[in-house]
Structures are given as C-alpha cells and as structure tokens.
Design a protein around this motif. Structure first.
Motif, PDB file in Angstrom:
ATOM      1  N   ASP A 244       4.984   3.226   9.447  1.00  0.00           N
ATOM      2  CA  ASP A 244       5.844   2.039   9.283  1.00  0.00           C
ATOM      3  C   ASP A 244       6.039   1.712   7.809  1.00  0.00           C
ATOM      4  O   ASP A 244       7.112   1.290   7.404  1.00  0.00           O
ATOM      5  N   TRP A 245       4.965   1.878   7.016  1.00  0.00           N
ATOM      6  CA  TRP A 245       5.052   1.549   5.588  1.00  0.00           C
ATOM      7  C   TRP A 245       4.232   2.527   4.759  1.00  0.00           C
ATOM      8  O   TRP A 245       3.089   2.831   5.095  1.00  0.00           O
ATOM      9  N   LEU A 246       4.819   2.952   3.657  1.00  0.00           N
ATOM     10  CA  LEU A 246       4.073   3.679   2.628  1.00  0.00           C
ATOM     11  C   LEU A 246       3.843   2.702   1.480  1.00  0.00           C
ATOM     12  O   LEU A 246       4.793   2.061   1.004  1.00  0.00           O
ATOM     13  N   VAL A 247       2.576   2.575   1.073  1.00  0.00           N
ATOM     14  CA  VAL A 247       2.243   1.714  -0.075  1.00  0.00           C
ATOM     15  C   VAL A 247       1.654   2.622  -1.154  1.00  0.00           C
ATOM     16  O   VAL A 247       0.443   2.862  -1.194  1.00  0.00           O
ATOM     17  N   PRO A 248       2.510   3.169  -2.020  1.00  0.00           N
ATOM     18  CA  PRO A 248       2.021   4.105  -3.031  1.00  0.00           C
ATOM     19  C   PRO A 248       1.592   3.397  -4.314  1.00  0.00           C
ATOM     20  O   PRO A 248       1.992   2.249  -4.552  1.00  0.00           O
ATOM     21  N   HIS A 249       0.814   4.095  -5.124  1.00  0.00           N
ATOM     22  CA  HIS A 249       0.497   3.595  -6.469  1.00  0.00           C
ATOM     23  C   HIS A 249       1.803   3.325  -7.204  1.00  0.00           C
ATOM     24  O   HIS A 249       2.754   4.107  -7.127  1.00  0.00           O
ATOM     25  N   GLN A 250       1.827   2.196  -7.907  1.00  0.00           N
ATOM     26  CA  GLN A 250       3.064   1.738  -8.549  1.00  0.00           C
ATOM     27  C   GLN A 250       3.032   2.104 -10.028  1.00  0.00           C
ATOM     28  O   GLN A 250       2.605   1.305 -10.873  1.00  0.00           O
ATOM     29  N   ALA A 251       3.439   3.326 -10.351  1.00  0.00           N
ATOM     30  CA  ALA A 251       3.467   3.755 -11.754  1.00  0.00           C
ATOM     31  C   ALA A 251       4.895   3.897 -12.253  1.00  0.00           C
ATOM     32  O   ALA A 251       5.186   3.575 -13.412  1.00  0.00           O
ATOM     33  N   ASN A 252       5.773   4.394 -11.386  1.00  0.00           N
ATOM     34  CA  ASN A 252       7.134   4.721 -11.839  1.00  0.00           C
ATOM     35  C   ASN A 252       8.007   4.849 -10.589  1.00  0.00           C
ATOM     36  O   ASN A 252       7.653   5.585  -9.664  1.00  0.00           O
TER      37      ASN A 252
ATOM     38  N   LEU B 111       0.094  -4.055  -1.269  1.00  0.00           N
ATOM     39  CA  LEU B 111      -0.241  -4.280   0.144  1.00  0.00           C
ATOM     40  C   LEU B 111      -0.198  -5.774   0.460  1.00  0.00           C
ATOM     41  O   LEU B 111       0.388  -6.212   1.457  1.00  0.00           O
ATOM     42  N   ASP B 112      -0.809  -6.561  -0.406  1.00  0.00           N
ATOM     43  CA  ASP B 112      -0.846  -8.017  -0.198  1.00  0.00           C
ATOM     44  C   ASP B 112       0.565  -8.590  -0.199  1.00  0.00           C
ATOM     45  O   ASP B 112       0.897  -9.422   0.653  1.00  0.00           O
ATOM     46  N   GLU B 113       1.396  -8.128  -1.132  1.00  0.00           N
ATOM     47  CA  GLU B 113       2.773  -8.647  -1.178  1.00  0.00           C
ATOM     48  C   GLU B 113       3.528  -8.286   0.103  1.00  0.00           C
ATOM     49  O   GLU B 113       4.235  -9.118   0.676  1.00  0.00           O
ATOM     50  N   GLY B 114       3.354  -7.051   0.561  1.00  0.00           N
ATOM     51  CA  GLY B 114       4.030  -6.619   1.791  1.00  0.00           C
ATOM     52  C   GLY B 114       3.627  -7.461   2.986  1.00  0.00           C
ATOM     53  O   GLY B 114       4.450  -7.811   3.835  1.00  0.00           O
ATOM     54  N   ILE B 115       2.339  -7.819   3.056  1.00  0.00           N
ATOM     55  CA  ILE B 115       1.850  -8.637   4.180  1.00  0.00           C
ATOM     56  C   ILE B 115       2.336 -10.078   4.041  1.00  0.00           C
ATOM     57  O   ILE B 115       2.844 -10.677   4.985  1.00  0.00           O
ATOM     58  N   ARG B 116       2.194 -10.641   2.837  1.00  0.00           N
ATOM     59  CA  ARG B 116       2.581 -12.048   2.651  1.00  0.00           C
ATOM     60  C   ARG B 116       4.075 -12.270   2.839  1.00  0.00           C
ATOM     61  O   ARG B 116       4.500 -13.345   3.247  1.00  0.00           O
ATOM     62  N   LYS B 117       4.882 -11.257   2.541  1.00  0.00           N
ATOM     63  CA  LYS B 117       6.327 -11.401   2.753  1.00  0.00           C
ATOM     64  C   LYS B 117       6.721 -11.125   4.205  1.00  0.00           C
ATOM     65  O   LYS B 117       7.900 -11.137   4.541  1.00  0.00           O
ATOM     66  N   GLY B 118       5.734 -10.828   5.053  1.00  0.00           N
ATOM     67  CA  GLY B 118       6.018 -10.613   6.472  1.00  0.00           C
ATOM     68  C   GLY B 118       6.643  -9.266   6.766  1.00  0.00           C
ATOM     69  O   GLY B 118       7.160  -9.036   7.864  1.00  0.00           O
ATOM     70  N   ARG B 119       6.577  -8.345   5.793  1.00  0.00           N
ATOM     71  CA  ARG B 119       7.141  -7.006   6.030  1.00  0.00           C
ATOM     72  C   ARG B 119       6.105  -6.161   6.780  1.00  0.00           C
ATOM     73  O   ARG B 119       6.387  -5.604   7.830  1.00  0.00           O
ATOM     74  N   ILE B 120       4.909  -6.084   6.268  1.00  0.00           N
ATOM     75  CA  ILE B 120       3.831  -5.360   6.957  1.00  0.00           C
ATOM     76  C   ILE B 120       3.222  -6.310   7.998  1.00  0.00           C
ATOM     77  O   ILE B 120       2.787  -7.414   7.654  1.00  0.00           O
ATOM     78  N   ARG B 121       3.201  -5.853   9.266  1.00  0.00           N
ATOM     79  CA  ARG B 121       2.774  -6.746  10.359  1.00  0.00           C
ATOM     80  C   ARG B 121       1.620  -6.113  11.161  1.00  0.00           C
ATOM     81  O   ARG B 121       1.437  -4.881  11.148  1.00  0.00           O
ATOM     82  N   PRO B 122       0.870  -6.958  11.880  1.00  0.00           N
ATOM     83  CA  PRO B 122      -0.247  -6.435  12.683  1.00  0.00           C
ATOM     84  C   PRO B 122       0.227  -5.331  13.633  1.00  0.00           C
ATOM     85  O   PRO B 122       1.320  -5.420  14.202  1.00  0.00           O
TER      86      PRO B 122
END
Ligand code: UT7
Length: 322
Positions: free
Chosen positions: A244-252, A289-300
């Motif tokens: 459902d979601w890929l949360v990769p390291h944010q370098a570029n 990850l936290d931003e994705g959850i708090r914005k309601g994008r990543i869900r249980p």
C-alpha cells in the motif's frame, strides 16, 4: 507466536526553516539547481541551544501519547543517530533520563541514514524473543552540526529532525520481516572521517564534516534500495502491487523516483517528505512514516515497506502490516 506491532508514531522538526533561497546567500548554488537535482525546497535547522536529545524527546513523547502509553510502560529504548549529544552516554540513555524511566535497557545503534532500520530490526528481535513488550525506537539527528557550510555539494542536502515509533508485542503481525545489509568496502564514499580516536584535531578546530562522492552514492542508493524492496517482497511471497505504501529514506527525489520505476511501485504509493525536510539521516524514515499516518494516508491494516540507505554502506528494510 509473538510479533512486534507499531502502535504509535511521533515526529518533531525544529522551528527554523531554511529555504533554498537562504542557501543561495551561503554558497554558490540556486533554488533551481537544488530543487531539480534533489527535490529539496527547504529543511529545518536546530536552534543553537537545541540538541539531538531535545528533538528525540519531543518525537518520543508524541509517539508514546499516540500509542496511549506513558513513559512508565516503556521497557526498551533504542536510538539511531550519527549526531549524538555526547560521545557517551548514548542519546538513548540521555532520553531515558528525560522521560523519567530507570532500569530498562537503553542504547544507540550506528548505521547512519539506515540507522532507524537497524534499530527496528534489533527491537523486533527483542520483542519476538520475549525480552521486551513495549519499546521506543527513535531516529534523531542534528546533521546541520556536521555540515561544511562552504561545501555546496553537501550542505544543501541535509536537515535536522527526529522521528519515533512505539513497538509492542502482539499475537498478530506487525512486522512481517526485516532485512539488513552492510558493505564496508565503500566506507570512504560517504563519511565524517573524524572521531575521538582518529583525526581528533578536526573536532578541535571545528572541521569534522560530512564528505560524499554524490554520484557514486546515488547509484548505490538506487540499486540497493530497489534490490531490497524485491528481497522483502520475495521473503513474504508478495508482489509489488500488494504494497500500500513505500516509505523510503528521503535523500533525493530522483533516487525515490528511480526506486519506484525499478520496482513497479507507483509514485502515488510513495511517501515523500524530502522536499520539506531534506535528508534527516536516521530520522527520515520515522518522520515520513509519522507524517503518512498523521495525514490519514497510511491506515490500519495496510501493508507498508520502509527502507533506508546510508554511509558504511548500510541499508535495510522492514515489511510492516499496520
Ligand atoms: O543519505 C545517504 C544517501 N545520500 C544520497 O543518497 C545522496 C546521493 N547523491 C545525490 O543525491 C546527488 O548525487 C547530488 C544531489 C549530491 C548531486 O547531484 P548530481 O546530479 O549527481 O550532480 P553532480 O554531483 O554530478 O554535479 C553536477 C554539477 C557539478 O558541476 P560540473 O562539474 O558539472 O561543472 C557540480 O559542481 O553541479 C555542481 N554542483 C552544484 N551546483 C549548484 C554540485 N552541487 C551544487 C550545488 N549548486 N549545490
């Protein structure tokens, strides 16, 4: 069987925003170059009197609150940082004291930008073996302190921040698998070649800085982070469309987009914060990850793959059912 499950997340970014326009006044660069080559538009910079543990404390308290816990419930703290407040004690121990917890183990792991993945792997094993039930895992950095603000190849890329998760023991997964790799042959391509035991004079004269061979790191990051997506999918008998979601390291953003192309995961399933956070090293994945959850994008119930890549080289991933 016991599994570990994420029951809370938290993030904290220092108040001060540094835009690309501001950097134009510091080094010979431009907003256009930074945005086009990295996707970064701004980053946060810690105040002079704000240290890694201060950021970690705020992220940790938010994670503890979101899990419905109190600090007294925490029976393990593992931190990931390359910019600790002090040579020792570990930032995890400093944080433990701030949180008013005493007794349970607290320690840091060092795997630079992949540090959070290494910390999650360690904690997952503690929980699966019954050695911990409610753990705090933090990635926290003040990379602005180890940047050469005259080197345009590096200083435009990084930022400060902290992210945290609570991992609890559960009969249901949770973390389905973790995957870690390192290759020390590439130690010189991304490093701060200074420590208390070697080149200590650079610390004394204030020149203990990040150095990076950007192009080579870029190529390695794309290959390693694409391959580990496939490794994690194979280990779970899954295909890319089950993520459902890929949360990769944010370098570029170009690295992130290249991983998407190579693995078949579309852009709309990828959490991106690099435009606003820059590269916050060990904090980047838990912050995203936290931003994705708090914005309601990543869900249980959703399937999330987190992954990181950093100096060493080190790289890792975790397949997680939220
Ligand atoms: O967290 C750990 C992982 N870290 C990473 O993954 C970072 C990986 N590397 C990268 O993200 C990219 O390699 C960079 C963003 C660092 C650089 O992008 P690039 O497309 O590889 O550019 P480059 O290094 O090939 O440089 C192209 C040109 C050079 O000029 P010449 O030699 O072509 O005349 C650089 O001097 O851009 C120049 N340049 C800059 N120009 C304006 C380098 N930095 C800057 C800058 N502003 N800040």
């Amino acid at each position: 069987m016991i599994f570990s499950r994420i029951t809370g997340t938290g993030g904290y970014l220092p108040e001060r925003v540094m835009t690309n326009a501001e950097l134009e006044k510091v080094v010979d660069t431009s907003d256009e170059w930074i945005a086009a080559r990295s996707g970064i538009r701004e980053r946060r910079i810690a105040a002079d009197d704000e240290f890694t543990c201060d950021l970690a404390e705020k992220a940790a308290l938010r994670a503890i609150r979101s899990a419905g816990k109190t600090p007294a419930d925490i029976d393990l703290i593992v931190g990931a940082t390359s910019t600790p407040d002090e040579e020792f004690p570990s930032t995890a121990c400093l944080l433990q004291e701030r949180l008013g917890i005493s007794g349970p183990p607290a320690f840091d792991v060092q795997a630079v930008c992949a540090g959070f993945l290494f910390a999650v792997d360690v904690v997952d094993k503690f929980i699966r073996t019954g050695s911990a039930k409610c753990a705090l895992v933090i990635g926290a950095e003040t990379f602005s302190r180890i940047l050469d603000w005259t080197d345009r190849r590096t200083c435009v890329l990084f930022g400060d921040g902290a992210g945290a998760v609570i991992l609890e023991a559960d009969e249901e997964p949770g973390i389905l698998s973790t995957h870690l790799h390192s290759d020390g042959r590439y130690k010189d391509l991304l490093c701060v070649p200074t420590g208390v035991s070697r080149n200590y004079e650079r610390i004394q004269d204030g020149s203990a800085y990040v150095t990076m061979e950007g192009g080579e790191v870029f190529r390695w990051a794309v290959t390693a982070m694409s391959d580990i997506v496939k490794e994690a999918l194979d280990a779970n008998g899954m295909t890319h469309d089950q993520i459902d979601w890929l949360v990769p390291h944010q370098a570029n953003i170009r690295i992130i987009n290249a991983i998407g192309r190579r693995t078949g995961i579309p852009d709309e399933k990828v959490i991106v914060t690099v435009d606003r956070h820059g590269n916050t090293s060990a904090a980047s994945v838990p912050l995203a990850l936290d931003e994705g959850i708090r914005k309601g994008r990543i869900r249980p119930g959703q399937m999330v793959l987190i992954e990181g890549f950093g100096g060493g080289f080190t790289w890792g991933a975790a397949m997680i059912k939220m």
